[in-house]
Design an enzyme around this catalytic site. Structure first.
Site, PDB file in Angstrom:
ATOM      1  N   ASN A 139       3.015  -7.391   4.571  1.00 46.19           N
ATOM      2  CA  ASN A 139       4.393  -7.157   4.195  1.00 46.19           C
ATOM      3  C   ASN A 139       5.313  -7.097   5.118  1.00 46.19           C
ATOM      4  O   ASN A 139       5.545  -6.213   5.902  1.00 46.19           O
ATOM      5  CB  ASN A 139       4.368  -5.989   3.315  1.00 46.19           C
ATOM      6  N   LYS A 150       8.177  -4.163   4.876  1.00 46.87           N
ATOM      7  CA  LYS A 150       7.442  -2.819   5.457  1.00 46.87           C
ATOM      8  C   LYS A 150       7.452  -3.039   6.878  1.00 46.87           C
ATOM      9  O   LYS A 150       7.707  -1.885   7.643  1.00 46.87           O
ATOM     10  CB  LYS A 150       5.976  -2.874   5.155  1.00 46.87           C
ATOM     11  N   ASP A 175      -0.589   3.888   2.539  1.00 51.03           N
ATOM     12  CA  ASP A 175      -1.233   3.628   1.196  1.00 51.03           C
ATOM     13  C   ASP A 175      -0.109   4.606   0.315  1.00 51.03           C
ATOM     14  O   ASP A 175       0.170   5.680   0.581  1.00 51.03           O
ATOM     15  CB  ASP A 175      -2.495   4.290   0.783  1.00 51.03           C
ATOM     16  N   SER A 176       0.386   3.972  -0.737  1.00 52.07           N
ATOM     17  CA  SER A 176       1.521   4.767  -1.418  1.00 52.07           C
ATOM     18  C   SER A 176       1.404   4.382  -2.869  1.00 52.07           C
ATOM     19  O   SER A 176       0.699   3.471  -3.472  1.00 52.07           O
ATOM     20  CB  SER A 176       2.881   4.341  -0.706  1.00 52.07           C
ATOM     21  N   GLY A 213       8.924  -2.911  -7.084  1.00 55.88           N
ATOM     22  CA  GLY A 213       7.877  -2.267  -7.681  1.00 55.88           C
ATOM     23  C   GLY A 213       8.518  -1.232  -8.755  1.00 55.88           C
ATOM     24  O   GLY A 213       9.106  -1.858  -9.650  1.00 55.88           O
ATOM     25  N   TYR A 214       8.019  -0.065  -8.950  1.00 55.40           N
ATOM     26  CA  TYR A 214       8.557   1.046  -9.751  1.00 55.40           C
ATOM     27  C   TYR A 214      10.130   1.495  -9.488  1.00 55.40           C
ATOM     28  O   TYR A 214      10.733   2.385 -10.201  1.00 55.40           O
ATOM     29  CB  TYR A 214       7.583   2.089  -9.928  1.00 55.40           C
TER      30      TYR A 214
END
Ligand code: IMP
Length: 204
Positions: A12, A15, A76-77, A160-161
């Protein structure tokens, strides 16, 4: 200990940009997997964010070769919603299927919280960062940001969220923050800062 380079285990680009910005003052080159010429299929079969981050970092470290003092970092998330017993948690990317749009995932989570009052809508983004060290050991850090799940989607930034994650402290949704603002307060930013301090202690 000397560190010649850091490889961050992600495909990504967003990131990578964030990671390079935060680690810049270590003055160690930070490479993406692509730049390091590594591609690998990683099976994330851990049961915690920390376990999954370590699995990713150690898997990539096997490909990175032993000739140099390389540190491999991986993250990791995910999103933990308290009322849903911390779902979607480590399954955040896979929730309702990897290819399902976040419009649908977000609408579903809002629906699952229908009628639930503010004080029971608490949630947090969690990020674990793992380092696979040149001597084969692992280190891991965790960062979190607390919020509540909103009643609708708001904001165009982030991913995402972010559009359903309301930050009471900042009185806005995560997707309404400018990228630089989000990086400063995010779970990933916090975990990375902690990892940077561990690496700094190693090289000094
Ligand atoms: P990972 O990149 O494999 O760690 O997957 C993390 C997943 O958690 C993403 O696909 C998102 O669904 C969610 N997530 C993690 N961080 C964030 C964030 O900052 N904003 C919105 N969603 C996030």
């Amino acid at each position: 200990m000397k560190i010649d380079k850091i490889i961050f285990a992600t495909g990504n680009e967003g990131k990578m940009k964030e990671v390079r910005m935060i680690l810049a003052d270590l003055q160690i080159p930070v490479l993406s997997m692509k730049e390091a010429g590594i591609s690998a299929d990683i099976v994330e079969n851990g049961t915690t964010f920390e376990e999954n981050a370590v699995i990713k970092a150690q898997t990539i470290a096997k490909y990175a070769g032993k000739e140099e003092n390389v540190v491999v970092l991986a993250d990791d998330s995910g999103l933990e919603i308290d009322y849903l017993n911390k779902e979607p948690g480590i399954y955040s990317a896979r929730y309702m299927g990897e290819d399902t749009s976040y419009r649908i995932k977000n609408a579903n989570l809002i629906e699952r919280l229908a009628g639930i009052p503010d004080e029971k809508r608490t949630a947090r983004f969690v990020c674990a960062i793992a380092a696979a060290m040149p001597d084969g050991t692992s280190a891991v850090t965790r960062g979190t940001i607390e919020g509540i799940i909103g009643y609708e989607e708001r904001g165009e930034n982030g991913f995402g969220y972010d559009p359903i994650f309301y930050l009471p402290e900042y009185q806005c949704y995560s997707a309404e923050l400018a990228p630089e603002e989000k990086n400063k307060i995010s779970h990933r930013g916090k975990a990375l800062e902690l990892m940077k301090e561990q690496l700094r202690n190693m090289i000094n």
